[in-house]
Design an enzyme around this catalytic site. Structure first.
Site, PDB file in Angstrom:
ATOM      1  N   HIS A 134       0.909  -1.307  -0.333  1.00  0.00           N
ATOM      2  CA  HIS A 134       0.151   0.342  -0.284  1.00  0.00           C
ATOM      3  C   HIS A 134       1.008   1.686  -0.347  1.00  0.00           C
ATOM      4  CE1 HIS A 134      -3.805  -2.340   0.910  1.00  0.00           C
ATOM      5  NE2 HIS A 134      -3.115  -2.878   1.924  1.00  0.00           N
TER       6      HIS A 134
HETATM    7 ZN   LIG Z   1      -4.286  -6.983   3.047  1.00  0.00          ZN
END
Ligand SMILES: [Zn+2]
Ligand SMILES: [Zn+2]
Length: 404
Positions: A134
């Site tokens: 992320h």
């Molecule tokens: Zn995850």
């Protein structure tokens, strides 16, 4: 059959990536994983290598130098204003002492895995501490400080790789890796995840196919909440093997977040350890058939540190090192679990599920449920860009043993 594999691991160092005792990403999950794999003899088949930290120039293949500086200074930035601008010091990404060093080490391990596979001596290499998919160019996100898979892929490109494929089976969209290469035709990113309608980070829809020269090299399958092994594998077979074959990468990089499991507390899919194992076997087979055996595997999410992560990633380590792990969990490991936690250790390496599924049938019939509608949307959005027919049939389940 055993493949030449490297395992990147350093116990002291890796467990220092620690956001604190109340954060869901617990270093315990890595400790219990490596203990289980060691007790089962899985690591005996591989070369275990201690990584070194990625230097700034390597991190800056993906990350903004100002961000790297902010991470380094964050523990001393008492006002926290600079840090907050970069997503640091939030509930998801709290600042901890040594944050830069710990994060650079995780990234260094994924880069070392990529180097071992690209330059030799290994065919496959795995970093279970990695998979922090992320993190963005200039900010931390979703427990991820530096985006180790993106940096490893950027390193491969800098080393001369012309085409790299990334497959992300974490329950969350691999948004950071996708963003890093969204307009880059040399990198195919494929993410199979729970829909952003119900789960962080809220992206990863079929229409996200890339930008500019990169159109057609971002592939997203957004699965409905509640999807289990059968649906997950049906989606995998309908999308992953065809796009990998069409792209013909020189290296396959895979992210193995195991938070698709039914027991995971942060997400809403219903997969089993056994279903995850099928995908592992499948990716191993694909690495050999479409990428000359060059396979870099990293960990990822997984927030049940006792009942899910150790078994899921012991199977990952076994698969990468060309073996299997079956039967009961060892007594010594269950005793370690009892000493370290109040959770009852699982007694079997399996969930006892026997996943099977109906392969994607092909043809242009309208989808009858939300899962098939998602699969059809992904195929319609991206297959034509890759020279594939959206109406072709999907792949059947792979054979029991990988073609090593
Ligand atoms: Zn995850
Ligand atoms: Zn192999």
């Amino acid at each position: 059959v055993s493949c030449d594999a490297q395992v990147l691991w350093d116990a002291e160092a890796f467990t220092s990536y620690d956001f604190g005792p109340t954060h869901p990403l617990r270093p315990l999950r890595l400790e219990l994983t490596m203990a289980l794999a060691a007790d089962l003899g899985v690591l005996g088949r591989a070369t275990v290598v201690a990584p070194t930290a990625a230097d700034d120039a390597t991190l800056e293949l993906v990350h903004d130098p100002l961000y790297v500086g902010a991470v380094r200074r964050a523990p001393d930035d008492w006002l926290g204003r600079l840090a907050l601008r970069h997503g640091l010091g939030t509930g998801d990404n709290p600042i901890f002492p040594g944050m830069h060093a710990a994060s650079a080490l995780v990234t260094g391990a994924s880069v070392a895995a990529a180097r071992a596979v690209w330059e030799g001596p290994a065919e496959h290499a795995v970093n279970v501490a990695g998979g922090l998919h992320h993190a963005m160019r200039d900010r931390a996100s979703g427990f991820c400080v530096y985006d180790d898979p993106a940096v490893a892929i950027a390193w491969l490109l800098a080393a001369g790789a012309r085409r790299v494929a990334y497959v992300d089976v974490d329950v969350h969209h691999g948004d950071g890796v996708q963003a890093a290469f969204y307009d880059d035709p040399r990198v195919l990113t494929v993410s199979l995840h729970e829909s952003g309608r119900t789960l962080f980070p809220g992206t990863g829809f079929a229409a996200e196919t890339g930008r500019g020269a990169g159109v057609g090299t971002s592939v997203n399958v957004a699965l409905p909440a509640g999807t289990g092994d059968e649906g997950w594998l049906r989606a995998f077979g309908a999308v992953v093997p065809p796009v990998l074959r069409a792209f013909a990468p020189e290296v396959l990089v895979t992210q193995h977040g195991c938070d698709t499991h039914a027991l995971d507390p942060l997400a809403h899919l219903q997969c089993s350890i056994d279903g995850q194992r099928v995908a592992l076997r499948w990716l191993h087979r694909l690495a050999h058939s479409i990428a000359g055996g060059r396979w870099v595997a990293v960990g990822g999410g997984g927030y049940d540190p006792v009942r899910v992560v150790p078994r899921a990633w012991t199977h990952l380590l076994a698969e990468v090192t060309g073996g299997t792990a079956d039967g009961a969990t060892p007594n010594a490991w269950r005793e370690l679990v009892a000493a370290r936690t109040s959770v009852l250790a699982p007694t079997s390496l399996s969930d006892g599920a026997h996943p099977s599924y109906d392969p994607w049938p092909g043809g242009g019939e309208p989808a009858v449920d939300a899962l098939d509608a998602s699969i059809a949307a992904t195929r319609a959005a991206v297959f034509p860009h890759l020279g594939l027919d959206p109406h072709a049939a999907g792949d059947p389940l792979p054979a029991e043993r990988p073609a090593s």
